[in-house]
Write a protein that holds these residues in place. Structure first.
Motif, PDB file in Angstrom:
ATOM      1  N   VAL A   1      -2.819   2.699 -10.943  1.00 41.07           N
ATOM      2  CA  VAL A   1      -1.581   2.231 -10.322  1.00 41.07           C
ATOM      3  C   VAL A   1      -0.733   1.473 -11.335  1.00 41.07           C
ATOM      4  O   VAL A   1      -1.249   0.698 -12.125  1.00 41.07           O
ATOM      5  N   LYS A   2       0.564   1.682 -11.285  1.00 39.43           N
ATOM      6  CA  LYS A   2       1.498   0.905 -12.099  1.00 39.43           C
ATOM      7  C   LYS A   2       2.583   0.414 -11.144  1.00 39.43           C
ATOM      8  O   LYS A   2       3.247   1.220 -10.507  1.00 39.43           O
ATOM      9  N   LEU A   3       2.716  -0.889 -11.035  1.00 35.49           N
ATOM     10  CA  LEU A   3       3.596  -1.400  -9.986  1.00 35.49           C
ATOM     11  C   LEU A   3       4.155  -2.762 -10.365  1.00 35.49           C
ATOM     12  O   LEU A   3       3.468  -3.577 -10.988  1.00 35.49           O
ATOM     13  N   THR A   4       5.405  -2.998  -9.991  1.00 33.32           N
ATOM     14  CA  THR A   4       5.981  -4.337 -10.105  1.00 33.32           C
ATOM     15  C   THR A   4       6.213  -4.866  -8.692  1.00 33.32           C
ATOM     16  O   THR A   4       6.880  -4.211  -7.892  1.00 33.32           O
ATOM     17  N   VAL A   5       5.646  -6.025  -8.401  1.00 29.73           N
ATOM     18  CA  VAL A   5       5.829  -6.637  -7.086  1.00 29.73           C
ATOM     19  C   VAL A   5       6.646  -7.907  -7.257  1.00 29.73           C
ATOM     20  O   VAL A   5       6.246  -8.812  -7.989  1.00 29.73           O
ATOM     21  N   VAL A   6       7.810  -7.940  -6.616  1.00 29.09           N
ATOM     22  CA  VAL A   6       8.624  -9.151  -6.643  1.00 29.09           C
ATOM     23  C   VAL A   6       8.524  -9.798  -5.263  1.00 29.09           C
ATOM     24  O   VAL A   6       8.982  -9.227  -4.267  1.00 29.09           O
ATOM     25  N   VAL A   7       7.888 -10.964  -5.228  1.00 29.86           N
ATOM     26  CA  VAL A   7       7.690 -11.651  -3.948  1.00 29.86           C
ATOM     27  C   VAL A   7       8.694 -12.774  -3.802  1.00 29.86           C
ATOM     28  O   VAL A   7       8.734 -13.693  -4.621  1.00 29.86           O
TER      29      VAL A   7
ATOM     30  N   LYS B   1       6.474   7.706 -10.835  1.00 34.94           N
ATOM     31  CA  LYS B   1       7.663   7.003 -11.321  1.00 34.94           C
ATOM     32  C   LYS B   1       7.395   5.506 -11.363  1.00 34.94           C
ATOM     33  O   LYS B   1       6.411   5.021 -10.817  1.00 34.94           O
ATOM     34  N   GLU B   2       8.304   4.763 -11.980  1.00 33.26           N
ATOM     35  CA  GLU B   2       8.195   3.308 -11.905  1.00 33.26           C
ATOM     36  C   GLU B   2       8.624   2.856 -10.514  1.00 33.26           C
ATOM     37  O   GLU B   2       9.677   3.254 -10.021  1.00 33.26           O
ATOM     38  N   VAL B   3       7.813   2.018  -9.902  1.00 39.83           N
ATOM     39  CA  VAL B   3       8.107   1.543  -8.556  1.00 39.83           C
ATOM     40  C   VAL B   3       8.133   0.020  -8.545  1.00 39.83           C
ATOM     41  O   VAL B   3       7.236  -0.633  -9.074  1.00 39.83           O
TER      42      VAL B   3
ATOM     43  N   SER C   1       0.834  -1.206   0.000  1.00 36.46           N
ATOM     44  CA  SER C   1       0.000   0.000   0.000  1.00 36.46           C
ATOM     45  C   SER C   1       0.868   1.255   0.000  1.00 36.46           C
ATOM     46  O   SER C   1       0.583   2.219  -0.712  1.00 36.46           O
ATOM     47  N   THR C   2       1.907   1.250   0.810  1.00 37.66           N
ATOM     48  CA  THR C   2       2.794   2.415   0.862  1.00 37.66           C
ATOM     49  C   THR C   2       3.458   2.635  -0.489  1.00 37.66           C
ATOM     50  O   THR C   2       3.534   3.757  -0.992  1.00 37.66           O
ATOM     51  N   ALA C   3       3.916   1.528  -1.080  1.00 41.26           N
ATOM     52  CA  ALA C   3       4.574   1.626  -2.391  1.00 41.26           C
ATOM     53  C   ALA C   3       3.606   2.174  -3.443  1.00 41.26           C
ATOM     54  O   ALA C   3       3.995   2.958  -4.311  1.00 41.26           O
ATOM     55  N   ILE C   4       2.347   1.769  -3.345  1.00 40.99           N
ATOM     56  CA  ILE C   4       1.343   2.276  -4.286  1.00 40.99           C
ATOM     57  C   ILE C   4       1.174   3.783  -4.103  1.00 40.99           C
ATOM     58  O   ILE C   4       1.087   4.537  -5.075  1.00 40.99           O
ATOM     59  N   GLY C   5       1.165   4.227  -2.855  1.00 46.96           N
ATOM     60  CA  GLY C   5       1.091   5.663  -2.591  1.00 46.96           C
ATOM     61  C   GLY C   5       2.280   6.395  -3.200  1.00 46.96           C
ATOM     62  O   GLY C   5       2.131   7.455  -3.815  1.00 46.96           O
ATOM     63  N   VAL C   6       3.459   5.807  -3.039  1.00 43.71           N
ATOM     64  CA  VAL C   6       4.674   6.403  -3.613  1.00 43.71           C
ATOM     65  C   VAL C   6       4.524   6.510  -5.126  1.00 43.71           C
ATOM     66  O   VAL C   6       4.820   7.548  -5.737  1.00 43.71           O
ATOM     67  N   GLN C   7       4.030   5.443  -5.744  1.00 43.43           N
ATOM     68  CA  GLN C   7       3.895   5.431  -7.201  1.00 43.43           C
ATOM     69  C   GLN C   7       2.882   6.472  -7.674  1.00 43.43           C
ATOM     70  O   GLN C   7       3.133   7.214  -8.618  1.00 43.43           O
TER      71      GLN C   7
END
Lengths: 565, 565
Positions: free
Chosen positions: B464-470, B438-440, B427-433
């Motif tokens: 939202v544009k996001l890459t999540v590496v789990v 920027k690309e996050v 969620s925080t990363a989405i807010g940052v994006q």
């Protein structure tokens, strides 16, 4: 004494003191700082431990356990934001009067508010939302420390279970190293034995109430949610003897009795001004929480009754309309069992007849129409004997209010109505299921289900058996019933908020059986289908617009049916 | 004045007062009581609104925005448990010094704590976790009410952005009806203009610090997380001029400079006693938050330096080891830019050589091995220019500490290190994006990802544009590095806690692109693959046991490599 032994003695005393006060269940979330207590809980055989990795869900799970057992249930987490995630469940527990024992591990004083990792200010973390918060001392070799533990824990658990029941918070600091000696058998502690008490109504109070009742000809009893350990049979017996109409909220669990004085259709009846004008009550006896029904609330807030007698175990009785004229701090069943009505009741037959007509109309409507309400009725009708229905706040509990007709089946209906949140619904139901080991069916909307998605992770760690029926109307259905609906601008953006979710992967994610239906026949078949899955997930596709119109149609049909009562 | 106009004037003033203080973003969660403010925010064009149905995620989204912009960002929700769900983000904001403006709608006073629906005690709801909490008055026609709004909001936002920055809470009661007049243009308010200030270091302080530094031969600068609006170039220039080794935490964002004085391998170096014995610092300058590295913390807590000079904008400087001897309340770059080192540094070449050897070893190891660390390095190496890496607490930020080598690429590294929670990461990363556009890329473990699963619902309502590496090691990997690992009993139950989750349906649920990999080549290909999905989800299968052994192997190889520095 070496420090590992000091720590072991401390947590042994801590856990044994909880056991001495009747704590049997604890929901643990993984973390490092809580290690000593986590091991200690696992170590004693008299405590059943449950696990959830999301503390928000863990909080609601424990809430569900404590709610259905009406006993103190403990929560344990590590320091930091983990503890903050308990907050929604704590707020609900405070308002719903549930004895949650919240235990948060903490860093020792030298690591607090100095920028240390995972250390926040946990002293009084939950403010007014708990009944008592204690920052415990660090383990040490002083005998008085362990005496303090036992005494404090005894009084804190007693505080949680004394009316008005509610959550308490134990903040427990630990220094590293955090390992305890698991070879050791934890000796039971000798703690003060707490004898339960309850307020007893005085003879002169009874006399005064009887006098008020004697002059009444149109009295009613309004029963909201009652604690799960209420002796409903005794209560109903007392109410039958009084002989007034009993407006029984679905959460009163008085709808398990088919006695004609039990009125279950008041939500629709109260929408009919021709009816309400004929039954205007002169005396109202109020027990339990605020009922779900908004029409009832609106009507009663306008009634100028001669007396409104509120019986509530707490001095903080619940009455948003400020119409209470008399208040008795006692258990409702204790007071009611002693009351005898010697007057002559004028409107009881009207209530009974209107209730019967409305019931027939509801049954007829349900057999001919399909909307969220009639789907809810289908679920209610299919519920197995001796099982539990957990209804979400927002629309499901309202549909249950309309469609859960009184029945001789033993079904308990539960809901989170302390703060009426749509959060933590499934988690709470899981707690109820784990604690009661009964069959539990959840009735919930799509947004509430998504809000509490993590609930179902519980099934990865605990033996959960649950049926979830999701009314998927793709958004926030309840807002369509509010004045906001009239303002088209931004309505879908701010209130409709369709998530466009496909619940198949949702069910798959949690390894649940998944069925999607859009009519009653399919719903019936899905509900009755045998399955080996521990979680059953039934998605019912509905439509917000049609649903609104259909609900309004039923209300107007009932209004018409009771015109000539 | 009719009540709709009174309400409209009130929320117009409210929102315009926030705008006058620089608020440009608000994250809204759907609800009824908050209707007037929700409409008002939607109505003004200068405010960007975002939506999330889960207030916990909404809280972290706003946190991410405020964190990356270092500007106040607002949150709005309805009354009840909704507000309690903000708590984890608020606790993080307090500890990470983020200016969150938390706005909770409330019931009017007559509906508080009387058992009314969805009404809880929201006055001072968040206790010590906010810098200031105000219970606002109800809308009324008095001119002084709206003057009060503007004045109070001005001072509250200023409180949030003044060091130490942090969250503030506005509790705003509304009576029904809740609709406002949307025909009206909201006039800007004339509010007090707030001029930014900062503490300026006094000449005599500088003189004293210079004297301390002059006598030092083994000084170091330790730089923890710095606010995102720090002028890193200016700061590095000042540090270069001083010429001491700069131990730069990945969150200092000083690793975007390849200057040799920037030491990025201290986490491994500090594990080597042969090295630490040779560089024992005599003076330490500390800026920023507590660094991530535990070996660094352990080493420094044992060093008896002549002086530890902590520069922090707040009087509440962060120092869990209580080794600070001098403290300056000022912006670090202001102080450092004025310092000149006139002594002779003895250990700088050793630091540089050891750092280079360790770097070579890390690169060699990464090219030959596969574990979570080397996967993290692969991700770091593939990050596009001018993008952001958001690292979860627990293992990911530790792997980034080891494998994020200094680079001239413009990559900002962010993490939630106020309370180091694993909650709300995505969620925080989405807010940052959303705020930076920027690309996050998010680097996260399986449990943290599941904890914050609802984060991705944001993509249903926002762009939202996001890459999540789990990194999926099926459980809580970090616990394997702790002493608890030695105690086999209950380890998997309490700490390992494998969820056995298949992340394919997880990604599908949120309409994300999904790729599963288990080696570096596949990871590279997945990461570089073009996709049309706005959310990319890459699951990397790893193994907790192997991972522990592999990390230990790297550390021992580095220890060996630097033996003869």
């Amino acid at each position: 004494m070496e420090s590992k032994q000091v720590l072991t003695n401390y947590v042994a005393t801590f856990v044994q003191s909880l056991i001495a006060q009747g704590v049997e269940h604890v929901v643990i979330s993984p973390g490092s700082r809580s290690t000593p207590l986590a091991y200690a809980f696992k170590h004693v055989k008299t405590i059943k431990t449950y696990l959830h990795i999301d503390e928000r869900s863990a909080g609601f799970m424990a809430l569900g356990m404590a709610k259905s057992l009406q006993k103190p249930v403990a929560l344990l987490c590590t320091s930091g934001t983990a503890a903050a995630n308990y907050f929604p469940a704590i707020v609900e527990a405070k308002n719903a009067r549930i004895p949650l024992i919240v235990i948060t591990a903490d860093r020792p004083h030298e690591l607090r508010e100095v920028g240390a990792a995972q250390a926040i200010d946990q002293v009084n973390l939950y403010g007014n939302q708990v009944k008592w918060s204690v920052d415990f001392p660090l383990p040490d070799a002083q005998a008085s420390t362990n005496q303090f533990l036992t005494q404090h824990i005894t009084r804190m658990v007693q505080t949680a279970v004394t009316a008005p029941r509610g959550p308490v918070h134990m903040n427990v600091p630990f220094r590293e190293p955090l390992l305890i000696n698991l070879e050791e058998k934890f000796a039971p502690v000798s703690s003060v034995q707490s004898f339960p008490t309850r307020n007893s109504v005085l003879p002169e109070t009874l006399k005064e109430v009887q006098t008020i009742m004697k002059d009444s000809t149109r009295g009613i009893v309004v029963v909201g949610e009652l604690p799960m350990n209420t002796n409903s049979e005794e209560l109903l017996k007392a109410l039958e003897k009084i002989g007034w109409p009993v407006l029984a909220d679905p959460l009163s669990n008085l709808r398990k009795f088919t006695h004609e004085c039990v009125i279950d259709q008041y939500d629709s009846l109260m929408k009919s001004s021709s009816f309400t004008s004929r039954i205007t009550p002169d005396v109202i006896i109020r027990i339990g929480a605020q009922p779900v029904s908004k029409p009832l609330a609106l009507f009663l807030s306008k009634v100028k009754a001669q007396a409104v007698i509120t019986i509530d175990e707490s001095a903080q009785y619940r009455d948003p309309f400020m119409w209470t004229t008399h208040h008795i701090v006692a258990a409702p069943e204790d007071v009611l069992s002693k009351l005898i009505y010697t007057g002559k009741h004028a409107t009881l037959p009207i209530w009974i007849q209107a209730n019967q007509l409305a019931t027939s109309k509801v049954m007829e409507y349900a057999s001919q129409h399909e909307d969220e309400g009639t789907f809810a009725k289908m679920v209610v009708d299919l519920l197995p004997e001796d099982s539990i229905l957990f209804a979400s706040s927002s629309m499901p509990i309202r549909d249950v209010d309309t469609y859960f007709l009184k029945t001789s089946k033993n079904i308990d209906v539960l809901s989170n109505r302390g703060a009426n949140g749509i959060d933590g619904v499934i988690s709470t139901a899981i707690g109820v299921q784990l604690a009661t080991e009964k069959e539990v069916t959840v009735l919930i909307g799509d947004l509430a289900c998504l809000h509490d998605a993590n609930a179902l992770l519980a099934s990865k760690y605990n033996n959960v058996k649950l049926t979830v029926v999701v009314m998927n109307n793709n958004g926030g259905g309840i807002f369509s019933y509010l004045p906001q609906k009239a303002e088209d601008t931004h309505f879908e953006d701010l209130f409709g908020t369709p998530a466009n979710i496909d619940f198949l992967p949702f069910a798959k994610l949690f390894g649940a059986d998944y069925q999607k239906v859009s009519d009653k026949d399919a719903l019936r078949q899905s509900f009755l289908k045998e399955t080996e899955f521990s979680i059953r997930f039934i998605e019912v596709i509905t439509n917000r617009e049609e649903n609104l119109l259909s609900h309004r149609k039923l209300w107007s049909q009932i209004d018409e049916a009771i015109q000539h009562v």
